[in-house]
Structures are given as structure tokens and as C-alpha cells.
Design a protein around this motif. Structure first.
Motif, PDB file in Angstrom:
ATOM      1  N   LYS A   1       3.467 -32.381   2.995  1.00  0.00           N
ATOM      2  CA  LYS A   1       2.517 -32.266   3.442  1.00  0.00           C
ATOM      3  C   LYS A   1       2.360 -32.632   4.514  1.00  0.00           C
ATOM      4  CE  LYS A   1       0.070 -30.508  -0.132  1.00  0.00           C
ATOM      5  NZ  LYS A   1      -1.530 -30.962  -1.154  1.00  0.00           N
ATOM      6  N   PRO A   2       1.775 -32.533   5.652  1.00  0.00           N
ATOM      7  CA  PRO A   2       1.689 -33.432   6.875  1.00  0.00           C
ATOM      8  C   PRO A   2       0.410 -34.572   6.541  1.00  0.00           C
ATOM      9  CG  PRO A   2       0.744 -31.016   7.409  1.00  0.00           C
ATOM     10  CD  PRO A   2       1.264 -31.205   6.710  1.00  0.00           C
ATOM     11  N   PRO A   3       0.780 -35.165   7.725  1.00  0.00           N
ATOM     12  CA  PRO A   3      -0.353 -36.304   7.033  1.00  0.00           C
ATOM     13  C   PRO A   3      -1.708 -36.295   8.016  1.00  0.00           C
ATOM     14  CG  PRO A   3       1.950 -37.554   8.822  1.00  0.00           C
ATOM     15  CD  PRO A   3       2.145 -36.358   7.995  1.00  0.00           C
ATOM     16  N   VAL A   4      -2.879 -37.634   7.824  1.00  0.00           N
ATOM     17  CA  VAL A   4      -3.754 -37.124   8.403  1.00  0.00           C
ATOM     18  C   VAL A   4      -3.972 -37.677   9.943  1.00  0.00           C
ATOM     19  CG1 VAL A   4      -6.417 -37.867   8.117  1.00  0.00           C
ATOM     20  CG2 VAL A   4      -5.594 -36.627   6.384  1.00  0.00           C
ATOM     21  N   GLU A   5      -4.910 -36.901  10.900  1.00  0.00           N
ATOM     22  CA  GLU A   5      -4.529 -37.352  11.855  1.00  0.00           C
ATOM     23  C   GLU A   5      -5.695 -37.754  11.910  1.00  0.00           C
ATOM     24  OE1 GLU A   5      -4.513 -35.725  16.599  1.00  0.00           O
ATOM     25  OE2 GLU A   5      -4.260 -34.266  14.864  1.00  0.00           O
ATOM     26  N   TRP A   6      -5.441 -39.526  12.189  1.00  0.00           N
ATOM     27  CA  TRP A   6      -6.529 -41.119  12.394  1.00  0.00           C
ATOM     28  C   TRP A   6      -7.501 -40.753  13.578  1.00  0.00           C
ATOM     29  CZ3 TRP A   6      -8.465 -43.006   7.966  1.00  0.00           C
ATOM     30  CH2 TRP A   6      -7.716 -42.787   6.586  1.00  0.00           C
ATOM     31  N   ILE A   7      -8.320 -39.397  13.630  1.00  0.00           N
ATOM     32  CA  ILE A   7      -9.541 -39.156  14.955  1.00  0.00           C
ATOM     33  C   ILE A   7     -10.853 -38.856  14.626  1.00  0.00           C
ATOM     34  CG2 ILE A   7      -7.404 -38.086  15.940  1.00  0.00           C
ATOM     35  CD1 ILE A   7      -7.776 -35.852  15.356  1.00  0.00           C
TER      36      ILE A   7
ATOM     37  N   GLN B   1      -2.317 -32.143  -6.233  1.00  0.00           N
ATOM     38  CA  GLN B   1      -0.997 -31.252  -4.997  1.00  0.00           C
ATOM     39  C   GLN B   1      -1.640 -30.549  -3.787  1.00  0.00           C
ATOM     40  OE1 GLN B   1       1.479 -28.241  -7.174  1.00  0.00           O
ATOM     41  NE2 GLN B   1       0.897 -29.519  -8.878  1.00  0.00           N
ATOM     42  N   GLU B   2      -2.886 -31.120  -3.551  1.00  0.00           N
ATOM     43  CA  GLU B   2      -3.738 -30.019  -2.923  1.00  0.00           C
ATOM     44  C   GLU B   2      -4.318 -31.593  -1.873  1.00  0.00           C
ATOM     45  OE1 GLU B   2      -5.883 -26.479  -5.075  1.00  0.00           O
ATOM     46  OE2 GLU B   2      -6.721 -27.771  -4.171  1.00  0.00           O
ATOM     47  N   LEU B   3      -3.990 -32.520  -2.476  1.00  0.00           N
ATOM     48  CA  LEU B   3      -4.585 -33.721  -1.538  1.00  0.00           C
ATOM     49  C   LEU B   3      -3.852 -34.005  -0.121  1.00  0.00           C
ATOM     50  CD1 LEU B   3      -5.188 -36.620  -3.690  1.00  0.00           C
ATOM     51  CD2 LEU B   3      -6.876 -35.830  -2.423  1.00  0.00           C
ATOM     52  N   PRO B   4      -4.881 -34.249   1.056  1.00  0.00           N
ATOM     53  CA  PRO B   4      -3.672 -34.600   1.977  1.00  0.00           C
ATOM     54  C   PRO B   4      -2.991 -35.941   1.646  1.00  0.00           C
ATOM     55  CG  PRO B   4      -5.891 -35.425   2.490  1.00  0.00           C
ATOM     56  CD  PRO B   4      -5.958 -33.893   1.066  1.00  0.00           C
ATOM     57  N   VAL B   5      -2.305 -36.112   2.909  1.00  0.00           N
ATOM     58  CA  VAL B   5      -1.111 -37.296   3.143  1.00  0.00           C
ATOM     59  C   VAL B   5      -1.790 -38.421   4.241  1.00  0.00           C
ATOM     60  CG1 VAL B   5       0.584 -38.237   3.081  1.00  0.00           C
ATOM     61  CG2 VAL B   5       0.595 -36.368   2.061  1.00  0.00           C
ATOM     62  N   LEU B   6      -2.787 -39.092   2.788  1.00  0.00           N
ATOM     63  CA  LEU B   6      -3.420 -40.134   3.765  1.00  0.00           C
ATOM     64  C   LEU B   6      -3.024 -41.608   4.363  1.00  0.00           C
ATOM     65  CD1 LEU B   6      -7.295 -40.148   2.116  1.00  0.00           C
ATOM     66  CD2 LEU B   6      -6.692 -39.342   3.695  1.00  0.00           C
ATOM     67  N   PHE B   7      -2.063 -42.143   3.249  1.00  0.00           N
ATOM     68  CA  PHE B   7      -1.756 -43.545   3.000  1.00  0.00           C
ATOM     69  C   PHE B   7      -0.278 -43.496   2.959  1.00  0.00           C
ATOM     70  CE2 PHE B   7      -6.201 -43.396   1.742  1.00  0.00           C
ATOM     71  CZ  PHE B   7      -6.603 -44.398   3.439  1.00  0.00           C
ATOM     72  N   PRO B   8       0.724 -42.486   3.794  1.00  0.00           N
ATOM     73  CA  PRO B   8       1.944 -42.476   2.986  1.00  0.00           C
ATOM     74  C   PRO B   8       2.958 -44.379   3.150  1.00  0.00           C
ATOM     75  CG  PRO B   8       1.997 -41.626   5.521  1.00  0.00           C
ATOM     76  CD  PRO B   8       0.651 -42.612   4.852  1.00  0.00           C
TER      77      PRO B   8
END
Length: 312
Positions: free
Chosen positions: A144-150, A305-312
Motif C-alpha cells: 500500500k502507498p504511504p499516506v501523503e502528509w499534506i 489489512q485495510e489500514l493505510p501506511v502511516l508510519f512505515p
């Protein structure tokens, strides 16, 4: 400003609250990515200082080496060489735990290595299937792509999304508006993305600690037990633990999930105070205070499994 207390009313196990997003009028306080065309800055809030020239992103600090761990043992199981870590304890039986680090076994001091190996062979089908399942779940998360911190980013909180608002001010602080479901993070001029992520993580952990204590006390009273200590953990996907000394640890990332799923994990760990195993008696104990545990257990796996990647 103290963060608003989360709404602890019981939610629909499968429901997700719809939350209208409030428009955000600020830009990130760090630099524009290389090659991107800067946009005209939108109007900023009159209550904060105007953005200053941002500094380049600082590299993430390297994690100091952990204390040396005992080497993992190896055992030939079928066609596989199985590695596992072994810890001795005062428990009466052999315990098996599988997480992102692999197989971990806790055994009484009186149990020999040969007896442990025999127990592994007896449970090899369960162990290998769980290891495969764990690898697949971990691979799915990493894809999953990480969250874009904007500004305007969506973050998971108590089973639904909240909006992230970025502001510039004289000191770093955070506040949460429960009515608009908006988390406002105020950062000093020139702050880095890493500073923002640490601020958001600290807010999550503060909310988690406050909520988890409330729910622990509620379900401990229902079950008629007492826990001796409570703390937060940051394990990969292990949601909770309970020791023979009645010390409970809960993963702060549970704060991403709806309240019924948090309550399930809490009921699960409190039940271990009476049954330090996963026998039929244990699940009957869980069912005394959380009858829908099977439904919640399956849904927790799915939501994880559905959670976005926040803190890889």
C-alpha cells in the motif's frame, strides 16, 4: 489546549461514520518536492503566523541498535527449516506466538529442548499455516502507498476518517475538533515532515491511553478481575498481551479501529487474567463480557489489512 475526549458510545460493528471534510487553507510548512511547480499560496488563517521559508527535509534518525538478542533456534519441520526464539518463564505449559518476527515460544524452565521440539512437530501444520498467513498479510500492507502528509490528508481514527489540517505557529501543538472531525497540527516555521508525523503519533498515543484505560476499567468490572498495570505497545500487528502478573499492554494503533474492535481486544486480554491460554474455557470467558468475539476477531483481521501506511 487539551484534546477533546473521543466519543465512546457503542458503534455499529460494521459501520463507518461519514464525516464531511472542512476546507483547509494552508500549505505544508516544508519544501515543495523536487521538480514540482510551486503553487500560489492560498490564504492562511489569521490566527497563525504566515509561512516562512522551509528547510529541506531532515533524514530520519537511525534507530539505535537494540540489545543483543539470543540467537534463534532452528528445527527441521517437514521440508522447512523453522526458526524460532525461545524464552523461559514460570508458566506451566508451552506457549506459541506468531508475529512479524516469526515464531516465539515461551516454555517452563523444566521443559527440555527435546520436549519443545516435539511440541513444535505436533503443531507444525498450525504453525506453518499461521506463518504463511502472516507473511501474506505483511506483504499486502507493504504494497500500500504511504499516506501523503499534506493539508486535508485523511487519517484513520476510531473506525472512520478524520481530516488533517496543517498550520504554522510559534510552537508545536495539536488540537482535535470532535464535531468537525478535524485534527489541527500547528508547527513552527521550517518544521519537517518527520516532526509532523511524530506530533500526529503523539496525539494518537495520548488518545489511545486515555480511551483504553476507560474501556479496561469498564470490562474488568464486568468480568470481576483486576489488572495490575497497563501500558501501550508499538508491536507490528500484535494487538495486546497479558502476563501472569496481570500486566496488560495494548497496541496504540488500535485507536485506528472502531470502538467494538477495541473492546474485543480489551475483553480478550482481560480474559487471560483468568485463563492464560486459548482453550475453550478461555473463549467462554471472553464470551461472558463480549459475546460477539468471533465476528470482531475476523473483522479485526480484515480492517488491519485495510489500514493505510502511516508510519512505515
Amino acid at each position: 489546549m487539551q484534546p477533546a475526549k473521543p466519543d465512546t458510545s457503542q458503534l455499529d460493528l460494521f459501520g463507518r461514520e461519514a464525516a464531511p471534510a472542512r476546507p483547509v487553507y494552508t500549505e505544508p510548512v516544508w519544501t515543495t518536492p523536487s521538480g514540482a511547480t510551486p503553487r500560489q499560496p492560498p490564504p492562511v488563517s489569521p490566527y497563525v503566523a504566515p509561512p516562512q521559508t522551509a528547510v529541506p527535509l531532515k533524514p530520519r534518525a537511525t534507530t539505535p541498535p537494540t540489545a543483543e538478542q539470543p540467537p534463534k533456534r532452528q528445527l527441521l519441520v517437514g521440508d522447512f527449516v523453522l526458526e524460532y526464539s525461545l524464552r523461559r518463564s514460570t508458566r506451566r505449559s508451552i506457549g506459541f506466538m506468531i508475529d512479524d518476527e516469526g515464531l516465539r515460544i515461551t516454555a517452563p524452565k523444566r521443559i527440555s529442548i527435546a520436549e519443545i521440539d516435539n511440541a513444535i512437530h505436533a503443531k507444525q501444520h498450525w504453525i506453518l499455516s499461521k506463518l504463511k498467513e502472516r507473511r501474506e498479510r505483511r506483504a499486502a500492507r507493504l504494497e500500500k502507498p504511504p499516506v501523503e502528509w499534506i493539508d486535508g490528508a485523511k487519517l484513520p481514527y476510531l473506525g472512520s476518517d478524520i481530516s488533517l489540517r496543517l498550520l504554522v505557529g510559534g510552537r508545536n501543538r495539536s488540537s482535535y475538533d470532535a464535531e468537525t472531525r478535524t485534527l489541527s497540527i500547528i508547527l513552527v516555521p521550517g518544521a519537517t515532515e518527520e516532526m509532523l508525523k511524530e506530533r500526529v503519533k503523539a496525539w494518537y498515543q495520548q488518545e489511545a491511553k486515555q480511551l483504553f484505560v476507560q474501556r479496561l476499567d469498564l470490562y474488568a468490572e464486568r468480568l470481576g478481575v483486576r489488572y495490575s498495570a497497563f501500558g501501550l505497545s508499538s508491536a507490528g500487528t500484535r494487538w495486546g498481551s497479558c502476563t501472569a502478573e496481570r500486566k496488560i499492554r495494548l497496541n496504540w494503533k488500535l485507536i485506528h479501529f472502531s470502538l467494538p474492535l477495541i473492546d474485543y481486544v480489551i475483553a480478550h486480554e482481560l480474559a487471560h487474567i483468568l485463563e492464560m491460554n486459548h482453550s475453550a474455557r478461555f473463549w467462554n470467558t471472553v464470551g461472558l463480557i463480549y459475546p460477539e468475539y468471533e465476528e470482531a476477531r475476523n473483522l479485526l483481521r480484515k480492517r488491519a489489512q485495510e489500514l493505510p501506511v502511516l508510519f512505515p
